[in-house]
Design a protein around this motif. Structure first.
Motif, PDB file in Angstrom:
ATOM      1  N   PHE B 442       0.746  -1.239   0.163  1.00  0.00           N
ATOM      2  CA  PHE B 442      -0.024   0.081   0.240  1.00  0.00           C
ATOM      3  C   PHE B 442       0.862   1.280  -0.031  1.00  0.00           C
ATOM      4  O   PHE B 442       1.968   1.264   0.215  1.00  0.00           O
ATOM      5  N   VAL B 443       0.137   2.466  -0.343  1.00  0.00           N
ATOM      6  CA  VAL B 443       0.985   3.496  -0.390  1.00  0.00           C
ATOM      7  C   VAL B 443       0.320   4.699   0.290  1.00  0.00           C
ATOM      8  O   VAL B 443      -0.741   4.855   0.516  1.00  0.00           O
ATOM      9  N   GLU B 444       1.428   5.456   0.859  1.00  0.00           N
ATOM     10  CA  GLU B 444       0.920   6.760   1.627  1.00  0.00           C
ATOM     11  C   GLU B 444       1.624   7.821   1.084  1.00  0.00           C
ATOM     12  O   GLU B 444       2.854   7.564   0.574  1.00  0.00           O
ATOM     13  N   THR B 445       0.894   8.947   0.800  1.00  0.00           N
ATOM     14  CA  THR B 445       1.690  10.144   0.367  1.00  0.00           C
ATOM     15  C   THR B 445       1.397  11.480   0.690  1.00  0.00           C
ATOM     16  O   THR B 445       0.013  11.590   1.461  1.00  0.00           O
ATOM     17  N   GLU B 446       2.092  12.453   0.577  1.00  0.00           N
ATOM     18  CA  GLU B 446       1.903  13.838   1.265  1.00  0.00           C
ATOM     19  C   GLU B 446       2.495  14.683   0.087  1.00  0.00           C
ATOM     20  O   GLU B 446       3.678  14.849  -0.137  1.00  0.00           O
ATOM     21  N   PRO B 447       1.642  15.643  -0.312  1.00  0.00           N
ATOM     22  CA  PRO B 447       2.007  16.374  -1.502  1.00  0.00           C
ATOM     23  C   PRO B 447       3.121  17.248  -0.720  1.00  0.00           C
ATOM     24  O   PRO B 447       3.239  17.838   0.193  1.00  0.00           O
ATOM     25  N   GLY B 448       4.226  17.437  -1.676  1.00  0.00           N
ATOM     26  CA  GLY B 448       5.211  18.200  -1.375  1.00  0.00           C
ATOM     27  C   GLY B 448       6.384  17.416  -0.465  1.00  0.00           C
ATOM     28  O   GLY B 448       7.312  17.871  -0.464  1.00  0.00           O
ATOM     29  N   LYS B 449       5.931  16.318   0.258  1.00  0.00           N
ATOM     30  CA  LYS B 449       6.678  16.033   1.065  1.00  0.00           C
ATOM     31  C   LYS B 449       7.447  14.597   0.766  1.00  0.00           C
ATOM     32  O   LYS B 449       8.418  13.983   0.997  1.00  0.00           O
ATOM     33  N   GLY B 450       6.655  13.907  -0.139  1.00  0.00           N
ATOM     34  CA  GLY B 450       7.022  12.608  -0.628  1.00  0.00           C
ATOM     35  C   GLY B 450       6.001  11.319  -0.474  1.00  0.00           C
ATOM     36  O   GLY B 450       4.624  11.670   0.083  1.00  0.00           O
ATOM     37  N   THR B 451       6.634  10.294  -0.744  1.00  0.00           N
ATOM     38  CA  THR B 451       5.654   8.839  -1.044  1.00  0.00           C
ATOM     39  C   THR B 451       6.243   7.844  -0.088  1.00  0.00           C
ATOM     40  O   THR B 451       7.561   7.765  -0.181  1.00  0.00           O
ATOM     41  N   THR B 452       5.630   7.093   0.433  1.00  0.00           N
ATOM     42  CA  THR B 452       5.843   5.809   0.964  1.00  0.00           C
ATOM     43  C   THR B 452       5.207   4.616   0.453  1.00  0.00           C
ATOM     44  O   THR B 452       4.106   4.548   0.592  1.00  0.00           O
ATOM     45  N   PHE B 453       5.815   3.498  -0.062  1.00  0.00           N
ATOM     46  CA  PHE B 453       5.280   2.255  -0.363  1.00  0.00           C
ATOM     47  C   PHE B 453       5.653   1.582   0.840  1.00  0.00           C
ATOM     48  O   PHE B 453       6.744   1.269   1.470  1.00  0.00           O
ATOM     49  N   THR B 454       4.639   0.686   1.258  1.00  0.00           N
ATOM     50  CA  THR B 454       5.054  -0.403   2.302  1.00  0.00           C
ATOM     51  C   THR B 454       4.443  -1.853   1.997  1.00  0.00           C
ATOM     52  O   THR B 454       3.437  -2.106   1.140  1.00  0.00           O
ATOM     53  N   ILE B 455       5.369  -2.564   2.186  1.00  0.00           N
ATOM     54  CA  ILE B 455       5.350  -4.186   1.388  1.00  0.00           C
ATOM     55  C   ILE B 455       5.257  -4.897   2.689  1.00  0.00           C
ATOM     56  O   ILE B 455       6.209  -4.941   3.478  1.00  0.00           O
ATOM     57  N   ARG B 456       4.470  -5.901   2.753  1.00  0.00           N
ATOM     58  CA  ARG B 456       4.354  -6.976   3.968  1.00  0.00           C
ATOM     59  C   ARG B 456       4.313  -8.163   3.376  1.00  0.00           C
ATOM     60  O   ARG B 456       3.299  -8.513   2.709  1.00  0.00           O
ATOM     61  N   ILE B 457       5.275  -8.815   3.466  1.00  0.00           N
ATOM     62  CA  ILE B 457       5.215 -10.305   3.008  1.00  0.00           C
ATOM     63  C   ILE B 457       5.620 -11.568   4.089  1.00  0.00           C
ATOM     64  O   ILE B 457       6.150 -11.089   5.130  1.00  0.00           O
ATOM     65  N   PRO B 458       4.628 -12.410   4.073  1.00  0.00           N
ATOM     66  CA  PRO B 458       4.770 -13.399   5.259  1.00  0.00           C
ATOM     67  C   PRO B 458       6.117 -14.108   5.156  1.00  0.00           C
ATOM     68  O   PRO B 458       6.850 -14.313   4.113  1.00  0.00           O
ATOM     69  N   ARG B 459       6.612 -14.446   6.560  1.00  0.00           N
ATOM     70  CA  ARG B 459       8.132 -14.743   6.526  1.00  0.00           C
ATOM     71  C   ARG B 459       8.126 -16.460   6.055  1.00  0.00           C
ATOM     72  O   ARG B 459       9.012 -16.832   5.544  1.00  0.00           O
ATOM     73  N   ALA B 460       7.149 -17.228   6.548  1.00  0.00           N
ATOM     74  CA  ALA B 460       6.988 -18.576   6.372  1.00  0.00           C
ATOM     75  C   ALA B 460       6.673 -18.756   5.233  1.00  0.00           C
ATOM     76  O   ALA B 460       5.342 -18.971   4.841  1.00  0.00           O
ATOM     77  N   LEU B 461       7.370 -18.927   4.082  1.00  0.00           N
ATOM     78  CA  LEU B 461       6.898 -19.445   2.925  1.00  0.00           C
ATOM     79  C   LEU B 461       7.976 -20.669   2.346  1.00  0.00           C
ATOM     80  O   LEU B 461       9.118 -20.725   2.601  1.00  0.00           O
ATOM     81  N   ILE B 462       7.445 -21.653   1.799  1.00  0.00           N
ATOM     82  CA  ILE B 462       7.869 -22.792   1.435  1.00  0.00           C
ATOM     83  C   ILE B 462       8.423 -22.410  -0.049  1.00  0.00           C
ATOM     84  O   ILE B 462       7.670 -22.398  -0.637  1.00  0.00           O
ATOM     85  N   ILE B 463       9.803 -22.647  -0.228  1.00  0.00           N
ATOM     86  CA  ILE B 463      10.161 -22.607  -1.525  1.00  0.00           C
ATOM     87  C   ILE B 463      10.632 -24.012  -2.091  1.00  0.00           C
ATOM     88  O   ILE B 463      11.061 -24.551  -1.195  1.00  0.00           O
ATOM     89  N   GLN B 464       9.971 -24.331  -3.371  1.00  0.00           N
ATOM     90  CA  GLN B 464      10.213 -25.591  -3.741  1.00  0.00           C
ATOM     91  C   GLN B 464      10.470 -25.467  -5.327  1.00  0.00           C
ATOM     92  O   GLN B 464       9.820 -24.643  -5.944  1.00  0.00           O
ATOM     93  N   ASN B 465      11.300 -26.360  -5.549  1.00  0.00           N
ATOM     94  CA  ASN B 465      11.518 -26.481  -7.055  1.00  0.00           C
ATOM     95  C   ASN B 465      10.320 -27.256  -7.786  1.00  0.00           C
ATOM     96  O   ASN B 465      10.278 -28.310  -7.441  1.00  0.00           O
ATOM     97  N   LEU B 466       9.708 -26.648  -8.720  1.00  0.00           N
ATOM     98  CA  LEU B 466       8.491 -27.271  -8.991  1.00  0.00           C
ATOM     99  C   LEU B 466       8.605 -27.284 -10.704  1.00  0.00           C
ATOM    100  O   LEU B 466       9.137 -26.525 -11.261  1.00  0.00           O
ATOM    101  N   ILE B 467       8.009 -28.620 -11.150  1.00  0.00           N
ATOM    102  CA  ILE B 467       7.822 -28.450 -12.538  1.00  0.00           C
ATOM    103  C   ILE B 467       6.334 -28.196 -12.670  1.00  0.00           C
ATOM    104  O   ILE B 467       5.454 -28.960 -12.289  1.00  0.00           O
ATOM    105  N   THR B 468       6.138 -27.363 -13.669  1.00  0.00           N
ATOM    106  CA  THR B 468       4.515 -27.134 -13.815  1.00  0.00           C
ATOM    107  C   THR B 468       4.257 -27.497 -15.178  1.00  0.00           C
ATOM    108  O   THR B 468       4.769 -27.188 -16.268  1.00  0.00           O
ATOM    109  N   VAL B 469       3.114 -28.345 -15.154  1.00  0.00           N
ATOM    110  CA  VAL B 469       2.745 -28.990 -16.489  1.00  0.00           C
ATOM    111  C   VAL B 469       1.326 -28.803 -16.570  1.00  0.00           C
ATOM    112  O   VAL B 469       0.485 -28.545 -15.604  1.00  0.00           O
TER     113      VAL B 469
END
Lengths: 121, 581
Positions: B442-469
């Protein structure tokens, strides 16, 4: 070495006397005294002191405006604000306007000495 | 009470470091390089703690020890180090017994060389400085204001945790935190002259030698592919555990829970091994800021805070492309040209700040710029123009909501989008990338002052090498470690295929290929239509309603659609036809 010149600005006579006493001890030449902002500005132009001690809450132009006017005419002027506890907002304003430092009342000889030493190293 | 607790903690920890140092010193000639590095760390920790406590003498002694240890052939300095260490110990004893009060030592810090803890600093280094002020200062706000003002004349202050408006109202933060750039010794004088400073803590925040040293000796190199194999094995262990769960629960419940705990712990640790510090992204982003900034005719500096936060290697890769887009976006849209900034009384050099913060279950990253902010009116106009919203709808929603529309597909307020190289990707793509990682932006902004983007992602993600067919018209993903191979379907349909001379059963009517997989120790095949990709995917747990389908292992998101990860051997039993078993 020539004595440094100081201009003391405060609407209370008691404070002026106290400051005079301390600055004499510190071997300053007290060239003038003012009790309001207007006369502070005028006296500064006339006397060109090396240091001004400036009260803030005074009749006929307050200390902040006086600081601004003096520094506009002479950006090198050294001004130290002498202020009472609880006026922190105006002290920040005075610093923003260009005052070198501030001293809180009640002050001791040591307090003054420390600030002066910093300014005239 | 609190103060006493800190005091106790400080003494206790200091003693640990002292005995650690002593032990290494006792090795004499036979000391190894690694042990010297360890000794250095002990001294460094001592120094840091003492600085925070305002024990200047200990700061100086441990600093001297550090120097002696970092000399070539440090073993020859052991005698000298021992002397310094015993003095240090005595001071600590005095402090412990109360003979040395903090009060006197605070004075020592004030009048002595309070900044001698600064060991390095060229004009390009960035430091975080924390200054602890006494609560008995008559005018803390004014003191802090003056300090920032005076220090700012000598060193570049990038940011502070104090706001001018707050200070005027008498509101201040203690400690004062500043991010400064340059040689810290230039503000030594200002620090000494400022009353009421109890302690100072200085942390270099760019790649400094000390932290490099730590990483080198604390770590070994492991091939990422080996870790993937390890992780995949752990996943197999998981499934095996689940398979024996019913019987084991009956026979030996206690052992089952122990097994469960162990597998989970193992999984956690292995995921942890794949973590890399965010710092690794820093260099690329710095280069981007310089090159893209000059391309756009803008002056920009990048500040990274929290680059010690560790994230999974695969998340890091994805994050880099997200951050690249957002940094470009900030330079292109946010930061004004230097002349314009000067006219507005801003520093001609714009600042882009990336802050990372690790929370219990998520990673939060904020990308902010001090540019012109998002022009809400321009967005409203565009929304109207593009027919995304009509006048009535627009009147109903507030500015904050309007701003979020910049993430909408096909939305762009830039007049020249597409012309500028590298602007092909809009914020809608960024949002998609974040959502693929199950995150939010999400994004917050203030005219003349700037813009902030905030990203939140879960920490626990399982990463796996997959073949997609594509199989019988459906997209499915299978863990690559279960795959034996893929062959063309050029054989007659007999319910069996020949694979390396071995007859194996298959299922599935459609398709032009066979995907051969292992089911326990047997080989089987599925007929497939297409191989889409083979890559690492961030796999999420299934929602509870789907957990009953045993062949489903999880899912990942591709183009907003879920792709299910299946266990081929289990799926086999659910599919009709073929020569089963």
């Amino acid at each position: 070495m020539k004595k440094k010149k100081v201009l003391i600005v405060d609407d209370a006579k008691f404070i002026r006397e106290k400051l005079k006493e301390i600055f004499e001890e510190l071997d300053f030449d007290i060239v003038g005294e003012a009790f309001d902002g207007d006369s502070a500005v005028n006296l500064y132009e006339e006397l060109k002191p090396d240091l001004i001690t400036m009260d803030i809450v005074m009749p006929n132009k307050n200390g902040i405006d006086a600081i601004r006017e003096i520094l506009e005419k002479d950006p090198d002027a050294k001004i130290v604000v002498i202020t009472t506890l609880g006026q922190e907002n105006v002290v920040v304003e005075a610093l923003e306007a260009g005052a070198e430092d501030f001293i809180v009342k009640p002050f001791s000889r040591e307090d003054i000495k420390k600030v002066v030493k910093k300014l005239f190293r | 009470m609190k103060k006493d607790r800190y005091r106790e903690l400080f003494i206790e920890e200091s003693q640990e470091h002292i005995s650690g140092l002593k032990e290494i010193l006792s090795k004499g000639e036979s000391v190894t390089e690694e042990e010297i590095n360890e000794a250095y760390r002990h001294a460094h920790s001592l120094k840091g703690m003492a600085a925070t406590m305002g024990l200047n003498e200990i700061v100086q002694l441990s600093h001297a020890i550090e120097n002696l240890l970092s000399e070539k052939d440090a073993g020859k300095n052991f005698g000298e180090i021992e002397e310094k260490l015993s003095t240090l110990e005595k001071i600590l004893e005095q402090f412990e017994s109360g003979e040395l009060s903090t009060e006197t030592d605070q004075r020592a810090t004030l009048s002595g060389s309070g900044t001698s803890l600064v060991t390095s600093g060229n004009s390009r280094s960035i430091f975080r400085i924390e200054i602890f002020f006494s609560s008995s200062l008559p005018m803390p706000s004014a003191t802090i204001f003056k300090f920032i003002r005076d220090a700012g004349k000598k060193i570049e202050i990038i940011e502070t945790n104090q706001k001018k408006g707050d200070l005027k109202k008498g509101n201040f933060n203690n400690p004062l935190r500043m991010l400064v750039k340059g040689d810290i010794s230039s503000i030594e004088e200002t620090i000494k002259e400022t009353p009421g400073i109890l302690g100072i803590k200085v942390t270099p925040i760019d790649t400094d030698e000390i932290s490099k040293k730590k990483i080198q000796i604390d770590s070994i190199k492991v091939k990422l592919s080996d870790l993937d194999v390890l992780l995949e094995n752990i996943h197999q262990l998981f499934r095996l555990k689940n398979r024996i769960k019913p019987s084991l629960l009956k026979e030996d419940e206690d052992s089952f829970y122990k097994l469960e705990m162990l597998t989970e712990r193992l999984h956690e640790i292995t995921l942890g091994l794949r973590m890399v510090p965010l710092k690794l992204l820093e260099e690329g982003l710095r280069n981007l800021v310089v090159t893209y900034g000059s391309e756009m005719g803008k002056k920009v500096t990048l500040i990274m805070v929290g680059s010690d936060v560790r994230i999974d290697k695969n998340i890091a890769d994805r994050l880099l492309s997200i951050l690249t887009h957002l940094v470009k976006n900030a330079i292109y849209h946010g930061i004004e040209p230097p002349e314009e900034r000067e006219r507005q009384g801003k520093n001609p050099i714009g600042i882009i700040k990336i802050e990372a913060e690790s929370r219990s279950d998520s990673l939060e990253i904020r990308i902010s710029d001090d540019g012109r902010g998002i022009q809400v009116d321009a967005i409203r106009e565009k929304l109207l123009q593009k027919g995304i919203l009509d006048k009535e709808q627009l009147e109903l929603i507030g500015d904050e909501e309007v701003i979020q529309y910049i993430f909408k597909t096909g939305f762009s307020t830039s007049k020249t989008t597409g012309v500028i190289a590298g602007r092909g990707v809009g914020l809608d793509a960024v949002k998609e990338m974040v959502e693929k990682m199950y995150g939010v932006i999400f994004v917050e902004t203030e005219p003349g002052k700037g813009t902030t983007f905030t990203i939140r992602i879960p920490r626990a993600l399982i990463i796996q090498n997959l073949i997609t067919v594509v199989m019988e018209g459906n997209k499915v993903a299978i863990p690559t470690y279960l795959i034996e191979g893929v062959i063309e379907r050029d054989q007659a349909d007999t319910g069996e295929i020949l694979y390396h001379g071995e007859k194996i059963p298959y299922k599935g009517r459609e398709g032009t290929m066979f995907l051969i997989f292992k089911d326990r120790n047997k080989k089987k095949a599925f007929s497939i239509e297409e191989i889409i990709e083979m890559d690492f995917q961030l796999v999420r747990e299934l929602p509870p309603v789907l957990r009953k389908l045993q062949y489903l292992l999880g899912y990942y998101i591709d183009e907003e659609e879920p792709v299910f990860m299946v266990h081929p051997g289990t799926l086999w039993n659910y599919l009709p036809g073929g020569t089963s078993q």
